[in-house]
Design a protein around this motif. Structure first.
Motif, PDB file in Angstrom:
ATOM      1  N   UNK A 241       9.773  67.078  13.269  1.00 40.86           N
ATOM      2  CA  UNK A 241       8.921  66.022  13.804  1.00 40.86           C
ATOM      3  C   UNK A 241       9.653  64.692  13.727  1.00 40.86           C
ATOM      4  N   UNK A 242       9.620  63.932  14.831  1.00 40.04           N
ATOM      5  CA  UNK A 242      10.300  62.647  14.949  1.00 40.04           C
ATOM      6  C   UNK A 242       9.291  61.554  15.304  1.00 40.04           C
ATOM      7  N   UNK A 243       9.691  60.302  15.045  1.00 43.84           N
ATOM      8  CA  UNK A 243       8.905  59.136  15.464  1.00 43.84           C
ATOM      9  C   UNK A 243       9.850  58.091  16.030  1.00 43.84           C
ATOM     10  N   UNK A 244       9.404  57.436  17.108  1.00 43.55           N
ATOM     11  CA  UNK A 244      10.254  56.415  17.726  1.00 43.55           C
ATOM     12  C   UNK A 244       9.846  55.035  17.229  1.00 43.55           C
ATOM     13  N   UNK A 245      10.817  54.321  16.663  1.00 44.47           N
ATOM     14  CA  UNK A 245      10.600  52.973  16.160  1.00 44.47           C
ATOM     15  C   UNK A 245      11.328  51.981  17.046  1.00 44.47           C
ATOM     16  N   UNK A 246      10.753  50.785  17.160  1.00 45.08           N
ATOM     17  CA  UNK A 246      11.345  49.716  17.970  1.00 45.08           C
ATOM     18  C   UNK A 246      11.571  48.496  17.089  1.00 45.08           C
ATOM     19  N   UNK A 247      12.802  47.949  17.097  1.00 38.88           N
ATOM     20  CA  UNK A 247      13.097  46.783  16.271  1.00 38.88           C
ATOM     21  C   UNK A 247      12.642  45.498  16.956  1.00 38.88           C
ATOM     22  N   UNK A 248      12.919  44.377  16.338  1.00 38.11           N
ATOM     23  CA  UNK A 248      12.454  43.087  16.864  1.00 38.11           C
ATOM     24  C   UNK A 248      13.080  42.739  18.201  1.00 38.11           C
ATOM     25  N   UNK A 249      14.231  43.336  18.506  1.00 38.14           N
ATOM     26  CA  UNK A 249      14.898  43.079  19.786  1.00 38.14           C
ATOM     27  C   UNK A 249      14.435  44.033  20.882  1.00 38.14           C
ATOM     28  N   UNK A 250      13.466  44.912  20.554  1.00 38.62           N
ATOM     29  CA  UNK A 250      12.969  45.842  21.540  1.00 38.62           C
ATOM     30  C   UNK A 250      13.806  47.089  21.716  1.00 38.62           C
ATOM     31  N   UNK A 251      14.766  47.309  20.827  1.00 34.15           N
ATOM     32  CA  UNK A 251      15.630  48.484  20.903  1.00 34.15           C
ATOM     33  C   UNK A 251      14.981  49.622  20.111  1.00 34.15           C
ATOM     34  N   UNK A 252      14.822  50.778  20.736  1.00 36.93           N
ATOM     35  CA  UNK A 252      14.179  51.899  20.087  1.00 36.93           C
ATOM     36  C   UNK A 252      15.158  52.897  19.509  1.00 36.93           C
ATOM     37  N   UNK A 253      14.719  53.588  18.451  1.00 30.19           N
ATOM     38  CA  UNK A 253      15.530  54.645  17.865  1.00 30.19           C
ATOM     39  C   UNK A 253      14.597  55.708  17.310  1.00 30.19           C
ATOM     40  N   UNK A 254      15.104  56.945  17.243  1.00 30.05           N
ATOM     41  CA  UNK A 254      14.337  58.073  16.736  1.00 30.05           C
ATOM     42  C   UNK A 254      14.579  58.254  15.243  1.00 30.05           C
ATOM     43  N   UNK A 255      13.478  58.419  14.499  1.00 31.95           N
ATOM     44  CA  UNK A 255      13.557  58.604  13.043  1.00 31.95           C
ATOM     45  C   UNK A 255      12.897  59.935  12.693  1.00 31.95           C
ATOM     46  N   UNK A 256      13.598  60.829  11.971  1.00 32.65           N
ATOM     47  CA  UNK A 256      12.971  62.098  11.586  1.00 32.65           C
ATOM     48  C   UNK A 256      11.855  61.878  10.576  1.00 32.65           C
ATOM     49  N   UNK A 257      10.722  62.587  10.745  1.00 28.19           N
ATOM     50  CA  UNK A 257       9.589  62.466   9.837  1.00 28.19           C
ATOM     51  C   UNK A 257       9.551  63.608   8.833  1.00 28.19           C
ATOM     52  N   UNK A 258       9.444  64.837   9.298  1.00 29.63           N
ATOM     53  CA  UNK A 258       9.400  65.997   8.411  1.00 29.63           C
ATOM     54  C   UNK A 258       9.696  67.248   9.206  1.00 29.63           C
ATOM     55  N   UNK A 259       9.958  68.331   8.498  1.00 31.30           N
ATOM     56  CA  UNK A 259      10.290  69.608   9.120  1.00 31.30           C
ATOM     57  C   UNK A 259       9.293  70.668   8.693  1.00 31.30           C
ATOM     58  N   UNK A 260       8.811  71.435   9.667  1.00 35.50           N
ATOM     59  CA  UNK A 260       7.958  72.586   9.385  1.00 35.50           C
ATOM     60  C   UNK A 260       8.865  73.810   9.356  1.00 35.50           C
TER      61      UNK A 260
END
Length: 395
Positions: A291-310
């Motif tokens: 499971x992943x989540x997409x985060x966006x920094x203050x400059x509007x640039x997004x990146x994928x961050x892993x959350x957990x694994x089933x």
């Protein structure tokens, strides 16, 4: 009684409960939000039927329970649209009750999605979008926007414009928004165009277009905040591997763009909404479901961050012979935060947070799967079907 003795004090009689409709409403609000609850209670007497069918009570009932139950899903196999129920009896809705409109054999209908109790279909013969409430049968037809007659309308989304996110009354009479996505071009050079319609104004917005690297299967979109996301699937130029990306439509800015998936070689992907109301992704590999989540920094640039694994071993604990079919993430239930996978044992639902694992159906996956959630009003009977749902927990 002898002189000088006193009789014991009489116990005061309990005061009768006030014969107040509000008292009944407070009790009825605690009924489970399942299809049989309100219809069964409404059969007790005329007064209960009147109270349970009151629009004010139904609004409070929806607000109290918040998330409507998953009634089943619509399956679209090359235009053959069928409702497949998933609840046990007596809450199981017969598939014939949710028969799509316009099935007269004169044109080709495709199912584009459902949300907030509404369903969206495309009538390619009439060049119309059909907004339909399966519970009430109400529908509204909207002509395609200018310029969408050529090519292919292959994606769409519908949502209620009401503040609480649920339809009331006859569905299409309630304000709604719909998005259509139109595609032109070839396999490796397609142009996607999207347009937003608002029923309150009765007008289409401006058309926004972007180049897309892939074609797409008919998969339901996912609403996250004011953005709708669809998975894009296709083969690479050399046809050696599957490419995947995500198509995003912003409802506020009416803009269309493509988001790249995480750097992973996993075979199955499903867009989803995380508990923080952000874009998420479930990816399937031999090791498990990441499971992943997409985060966006203050400059509007997004990146994928892993959350957990089933881990797949937890899934196989349900059945040692279970195998998850490759590339068969079949949809996401926004109301109940659950996604769906196909295994050799049938179709399963996994709750995103609790990891509760529910077996829904036997058999092979359909071409396209669209989970349908809705509250069921009093006065509408249920029945039929069978009782095959099984529940386990893998947390």
């Amino acid at each position: 009684m002898s002189e000088g003795t006193t009789s014991p004090a009489l116990e005061p009689e309990p005061a009768p409960l006030p014969d107040d409709d509000d008292i009944h409403w407070e009790i009825f609000l605690r009924l489970p939000p399942l299809p049989s609850s309100l219809p069964r209670a409404s059969l007790v007497c005329k007064r209960w039927r009147r109270l349970l069918s009151d629009p004010g009570f139904l609004r409070r009932f929806r607000a109290h329970h918040r998330a409507p139950p998953l009634l089943g899903f619509f399956a679209d196999e090359d235009g053959d649209i069928e409702f497949v129920p998933t609840l046990r009896r007596p809450d199981r809705i017969p598939g014939s009750r949710f028969s799509p409109p316009g099935r007269d054999g004169t044109g080709f209908l495709s199912f584009l999605g459902c949300r907030h109790g509404l369903a969206l279909l495309a009538d390619h013969a009439r060049l119309e979008a059909v907004v339909w409430n399966p519970v009430t049968g109400g529908q509204r037809r909207v002509p395609f926007p200018p310029g969408f007659s050529g090519g292919h309308v292959y994606k769409g989304a519908v949502l209620s414009s009401s503040g609480d996110g649920h339809v009331h009354g006859d569905g299409p009479r309630t304000p709604f928004k719909l998005v259509l996505v139109h595609r032109t071009g070839e396999l490796h050079g397609s142009i996607a165009s999207a347009c937003l319609y608002e029923s309150e104004s009765g007008k289409w917005g401006s058309v926004n277009s972007t180049a897309i690297p892939h074609l797409s299967l008919h998969e339901p979109g996912v609403l996250v905040g004011n953005q709708v996301y669809w998975m894009l699937f296709g083969t690479s130029v050399d046809n050696l591997e599957i490419d995947m990306d995500i198509l995003e439509f912003d409802l506020d800015g009416q803009s269309l763009s493509v988001i790249q998936k995480p750097d992973t070689n996993d075979s199955g992907l499903q867009a989803l909404r995380t508990k923080d109301n952000k874009l998420g992704l479930a990816t399937l590999s031999k090791q498990g479901i990441q499971l992943w989540e997409r985060e966006t920094n203050s400059d509007g640039v997004g990146r994928w961050v892993p959350l957990k694994t089933i881990e797949l071993d937890k899934l196989r604990a349900i059945s040692p012979s279970m195998r998850i079919c490759p590339a068969t993430m079949l949809g996401f239930d926004e109301d109940n935060s659950a996604f769906f996978i196909c295994t050799n044992m049938g179709l399963y639902m996994i709750q995103l947070e609790s990891l509760q694992f529910t077996r829904l159906l036997d058999g092979d996956p359909f071409t396209a799967y669209y989970p349908y959630t809705s509250f069921y009003s009093a006065g509408l009977g249920v029945g039929g079907g069978d009782d095959r749902a099984e529940l386990s927990n893998i947390a």
